[in-house]
Design a protein around this motif. Structure first.
Motif, PDB file in Angstrom:
ATOM      1  N   VAL A  36     -14.830  67.928   6.011  1.00 35.43           N
ATOM      2  CA  VAL A  36     -15.207  69.316   6.348  1.00 35.43           C
ATOM      3  C   VAL A  36     -16.728  69.436   6.397  1.00 35.43           C
ATOM      4  O   VAL A  36     -17.291  70.058   7.310  1.00 35.43           O
ATOM      5  CB  VAL A  36     -14.575  70.314   5.335  1.00 35.43           C
ATOM      6  CG1 VAL A  36     -15.241  71.679   5.427  1.00 35.43           C
ATOM      7  CG2 VAL A  36     -13.074  70.436   5.580  1.00 35.43           C
ATOM      8  N   GLU A  96      -4.351  57.250   1.552  1.00 37.13           N
ATOM      9  CA  GLU A  96      -3.124  56.896   0.828  1.00 37.13           C
ATOM     10  C   GLU A  96      -2.352  55.734   1.445  1.00 37.13           C
ATOM     11  O   GLU A  96      -1.389  55.255   0.872  1.00 37.13           O
ATOM     12  CB  GLU A  96      -2.194  58.123   0.774  1.00 37.13           C
ATOM     13  CG  GLU A  96      -2.670  59.197  -0.170  1.00 37.13           C
ATOM     14  CD  GLU A  96      -2.454  58.812  -1.638  1.00 37.13           C
ATOM     15  OE1 GLU A  96      -1.410  58.258  -1.963  1.00 37.13           O
ATOM     16  OE2 GLU A  96      -3.363  59.081  -2.440  1.00 37.13           O
ATOM     17  N   VAL A 154      -7.871  61.921  -1.802  1.00 35.35           N
ATOM     18  CA  VAL A 154      -7.426  62.732  -0.661  1.00 35.35           C
ATOM     19  C   VAL A 154      -8.209  64.044  -0.630  1.00 35.35           C
ATOM     20  O   VAL A 154      -8.715  64.460   0.419  1.00 35.35           O
ATOM     21  CB  VAL A 154      -5.902  62.995  -0.738  1.00 35.35           C
ATOM     22  CG1 VAL A 154      -5.479  64.034   0.282  1.00 35.35           C
ATOM     23  CG2 VAL A 154      -5.128  61.700  -0.538  1.00 35.35           C
ATOM     24  N   GLU A 155      -8.330  64.680  -1.797  1.00 30.77           N
ATOM     25  CA  GLU A 155      -9.077  65.940  -1.879  1.00 30.77           C
ATOM     26  C   GLU A 155     -10.544  65.709  -1.501  1.00 30.77           C
ATOM     27  O   GLU A 155     -11.124  66.459  -0.706  1.00 30.77           O
ATOM     28  CB  GLU A 155      -8.976  66.503  -3.308  1.00 30.77           C
ATOM     29  CG  GLU A 155      -9.557  67.900  -3.454  1.00 30.77           C
ATOM     30  CD  GLU A 155      -9.588  68.372  -4.912  1.00 30.77           C
ATOM     31  OE1 GLU A 155      -9.513  67.524  -5.825  1.00 30.77           O
ATOM     32  OE2 GLU A 155      -9.711  69.596  -5.128  1.00 30.77           O
ATOM     33  N   TRP A 156     -11.137  64.640  -2.031  1.00 26.88           N
ATOM     34  CA  TRP A 156     -12.547  64.363  -1.759  1.00 26.88           C
ATOM     35  C   TRP A 156     -12.767  64.051  -0.283  1.00 26.88           C
ATOM     36  O   TRP A 156     -13.760  64.500   0.309  1.00 26.88           O
ATOM     37  CB  TRP A 156     -13.021  63.181  -2.607  1.00 26.88           C
ATOM     38  CG  TRP A 156     -12.901  63.390  -4.085  1.00 26.88           C
ATOM     39  CD1 TRP A 156     -12.586  64.558  -4.720  1.00 26.88           C
ATOM     40  CD2 TRP A 156     -13.099  62.412  -5.101  1.00 26.88           C
ATOM     41  NE1 TRP A 156     -12.569  64.367  -6.075  1.00 26.88           N
ATOM     42  CE2 TRP A 156     -12.880  63.056  -6.352  1.00 26.88           C
ATOM     43  CE3 TRP A 156     -13.427  61.070  -5.108  1.00 26.88           C
ATOM     44  CZ2 TRP A 156     -12.991  62.387  -7.566  1.00 26.88           C
ATOM     45  CZ3 TRP A 156     -13.546  60.400  -6.320  1.00 26.88           C
ATOM     46  CH2 TRP A 156     -13.328  61.049  -7.525  1.00 26.88           C
ATOM     47  N   VAL A 207      -5.300  61.968   5.344  1.00 28.16           N
ATOM     48  CA  VAL A 207      -4.459  61.656   4.180  1.00 28.16           C
ATOM     49  C   VAL A 207      -3.978  60.202   4.260  1.00 28.16           C
ATOM     50  O   VAL A 207      -4.045  59.459   3.272  1.00 28.16           O
ATOM     51  CB  VAL A 207      -3.264  62.641   4.095  1.00 28.16           C
ATOM     52  CG1 VAL A 207      -2.303  62.240   2.988  1.00 28.16           C
ATOM     53  CG2 VAL A 207      -3.763  64.069   3.869  1.00 28.16           C
ATOM     54  N   ARG A 261       2.355  61.757  -6.803  1.00 27.93           N
ATOM     55  CA  ARG A 261       1.017  62.271  -6.985  1.00 27.93           C
ATOM     56  C   ARG A 261       0.093  61.637  -5.947  1.00 27.93           C
ATOM     57  O   ARG A 261       0.098  60.422  -5.772  1.00 27.93           O
ATOM     58  CB  ARG A 261       0.540  61.900  -8.410  1.00 27.93           C
ATOM     59  CG  ARG A 261      -0.790  62.474  -8.840  1.00 27.93           C
ATOM     60  CD  ARG A 261      -0.849  63.989  -8.862  1.00 27.93           C
ATOM     61  NE  ARG A 261       0.122  64.663  -9.684  1.00 27.93           N
ATOM     62  CZ  ARG A 261      -0.108  65.102 -10.916  1.00 27.93           C
ATOM     63  NH1 ARG A 261      -1.274  64.937 -11.483  1.00 27.93           N
ATOM     64  NH2 ARG A 261       0.831  65.727 -11.594  1.00 27.93           N
ATOM     65  N   LEU A 262      -0.639  62.473  -5.235  1.00 23.29           N
ATOM     66  CA  LEU A 262      -1.641  61.963  -4.306  1.00 23.29           C
ATOM     67  C   LEU A 262      -2.916  61.692  -5.088  1.00 23.29           C
ATOM     68  O   LEU A 262      -3.233  62.418  -6.029  1.00 23.29           O
ATOM     69  CB  LEU A 262      -1.914  62.985  -3.205  1.00 23.29           C
ATOM     70  CG  LEU A 262      -0.763  63.209  -2.217  1.00 23.29           C
ATOM     71  CD1 LEU A 262      -0.982  64.491  -1.429  1.00 23.29           C
ATOM     72  CD2 LEU A 262      -0.641  62.041  -1.256  1.00 23.29           C
ATOM     73  N   LEU A 271     -10.956  64.992   2.288  1.00 22.47           N
ATOM     74  CA  LEU A 271     -10.786  66.197   3.113  1.00 22.47           C
ATOM     75  C   LEU A 271     -12.029  67.075   3.035  1.00 22.47           C
ATOM     76  O   LEU A 271     -12.544  67.535   4.056  1.00 22.47           O
ATOM     77  CB  LEU A 271      -9.533  66.973   2.664  1.00 22.47           C
ATOM     78  CG  LEU A 271      -8.199  66.325   3.073  1.00 22.47           C
ATOM     79  CD1 LEU A 271      -7.039  66.936   2.292  1.00 22.47           C
ATOM     80  CD2 LEU A 271      -7.958  66.480   4.572  1.00 22.47           C
ATOM     81  N   HIS A 272     -12.543  67.292   1.824  1.00 28.60           N
ATOM     82  CA  HIS A 272     -13.745  68.128   1.672  1.00 28.60           C
ATOM     83  C   HIS A 272     -14.953  67.458   2.337  1.00 28.60           C
ATOM     84  O   HIS A 272     -15.766  68.145   2.956  1.00 28.60           O
ATOM     85  CB  HIS A 272     -14.018  68.413   0.195  1.00 28.60           C
ATOM     86  CG  HIS A 272     -13.187  69.544  -0.357  1.00 28.60           C
ATOM     87  ND1 HIS A 272     -13.491  70.875  -0.125  1.00 28.60           N
ATOM     88  CD2 HIS A 272     -12.046  69.549  -1.086  1.00 28.60           C
ATOM     89  CE1 HIS A 272     -12.587  71.642  -0.716  1.00 28.60           C
ATOM     90  NE2 HIS A 272     -11.692  70.865  -1.306  1.00 28.60           N
ATOM     91  N   ALA A 330       2.206  67.241  -5.682  1.00 26.06           N
ATOM     92  CA  ALA A 330       1.661  65.910  -5.379  1.00 26.06           C
ATOM     93  C   ALA A 330       0.156  66.018  -5.153  1.00 26.06           C
ATOM     94  O   ALA A 330      -0.605  65.131  -5.514  1.00 26.06           O
ATOM     95  CB  ALA A 330       2.347  65.329  -4.141  1.00 26.06           C
ATOM     96  N   PHE A 331      -0.268  67.129  -4.552  1.00 26.30           N
ATOM     97  CA  PHE A 331      -1.696  67.359  -4.324  1.00 26.30           C
ATOM     98  C   PHE A 331      -2.218  68.260  -5.435  1.00 26.30           C
ATOM     99  O   PHE A 331      -1.753  69.393  -5.579  1.00 26.30           O
ATOM    100  CB  PHE A 331      -1.935  68.013  -2.960  1.00 26.30           C
ATOM    101  CG  PHE A 331      -3.399  68.289  -2.694  1.00 26.30           C
ATOM    102  CD1 PHE A 331      -4.219  67.314  -2.166  1.00 26.30           C
ATOM    103  CD2 PHE A 331      -3.962  69.523  -2.987  1.00 26.30           C
ATOM    104  CE1 PHE A 331      -5.559  67.550  -1.934  1.00 26.30           C
ATOM    105  CE2 PHE A 331      -5.304  69.776  -2.760  1.00 26.30           C
ATOM    106  CZ  PHE A 331      -6.105  68.787  -2.227  1.00 26.30           C
TER     107      PHE A 331
END
Lengths: 172, 172
Positions: free
Chosen positions: B15, B84, B7-9, B80, B2-3, B11-12, A89-90
């Protein structure tokens, strides 16, 4: 994050098939009729379940779909993956490699920590779905669904029993 | 299932913000530049993080975004969910109520077993994401990202420091 409605339909359709008496298979149209689902979409999901080895087509005039395995051996996770795919999913696009904090090549041996955390959570989700078999859903204690479905399937079988040949001779 | 890549962006980007020295906030454009992400999309995700109380906008010429909470208190699950949504991934449309095996009203007091199993798995997923704080991602032992990001942020701060007023008088 949203699962497609095909997951709900596939799970309910597999529960119906698990209740089918020996030798009874159900065409996609009859399965759709059972829960008043759109036949064309359900047919597509049944094909996906078939590709995943969960159901199998039975050819012929009284054919249709039946389970390809014992419902005790079919995990809920398999049904969900058949519809949603088995990919993660990720999806990690290696964002870490872009920008001023990009790790040295030695730092890339391990997957990005963000991806590892996200994938670990997916494993927990999948593990939970692995703990449930189709049989647990179809033969749940206290539920009347199994008996009701079976009665409908048996009545349905009689309705679709082969008619005598057109010249009037009985098959008996 | 699918996420979204948001979500990835997110989280980064969180950080990066967690690595920011006291008093440094980053405009959406600078955050996008950091990881070479599309600025317009990232801006949308930063607004979602802001609505969720994870980041907050700092107004003014040297403004931008900063974390709204201590990175030890921000769970990965919150980031997340901010992107989402907090709704369930599995939506139960009460398929069980349609068809010949529909339960009697007394059988509807409890949610459908299929939905309960699916939601239990989602809880396991969320619980796993709850076990991780933003601080665990940003200050991971052995990672050089924190030091590298901080150097970039400090250099960036100097580049964007207020220029002396146009008449040439020093601010000191």
């Amino acid at each position: 994050m949203r699962l497609s409605e095909g997951v709900e339909w596939a799970l309910h359709s597999c529960v119906v098939l698990a209740s089918a008496p020996e030798g009874v298979s159900l065409p996609a149209g009859r399965l759709a009729e059972y829960h008043e689902l759109p036949a064309a979409y359900l047919a597509k999901h049944l094909q996906a379940l078939s590709r995943a080895g969960i159901v199998e087509p039975v050819p012929g005039r009284r054919g249709g779909y039946r389970l390809a395995q014992d419902p005790k051996d079919i995990k809920v996770s398999q049904i969900v993956s058949a519809i949603e795919g088995t990919g993660p999913a990720f999806v990690c696009t290696e964002v870490r490699q872009k920008g001023p904090a990009a790790p040295a090549p030695s730092g890339l041996r391990q997957a990005c920590l963000i991806a590892r955390v996200m994938w670990q959570a997916e494993q927990a989700w999948l593990q939970e779905l692995n703990n449930w078999a189709l049989a647990d859903l179809a033969f749940a204690p206290g539920s009347e669904a199994y008996a009701k479905t079976r009665r409908w399937l048996l009545a349905s079988k009689e309705r679709t029993a082969p008619r005598p040949p057109p010249d009037g001779r009985s098959e008996r």
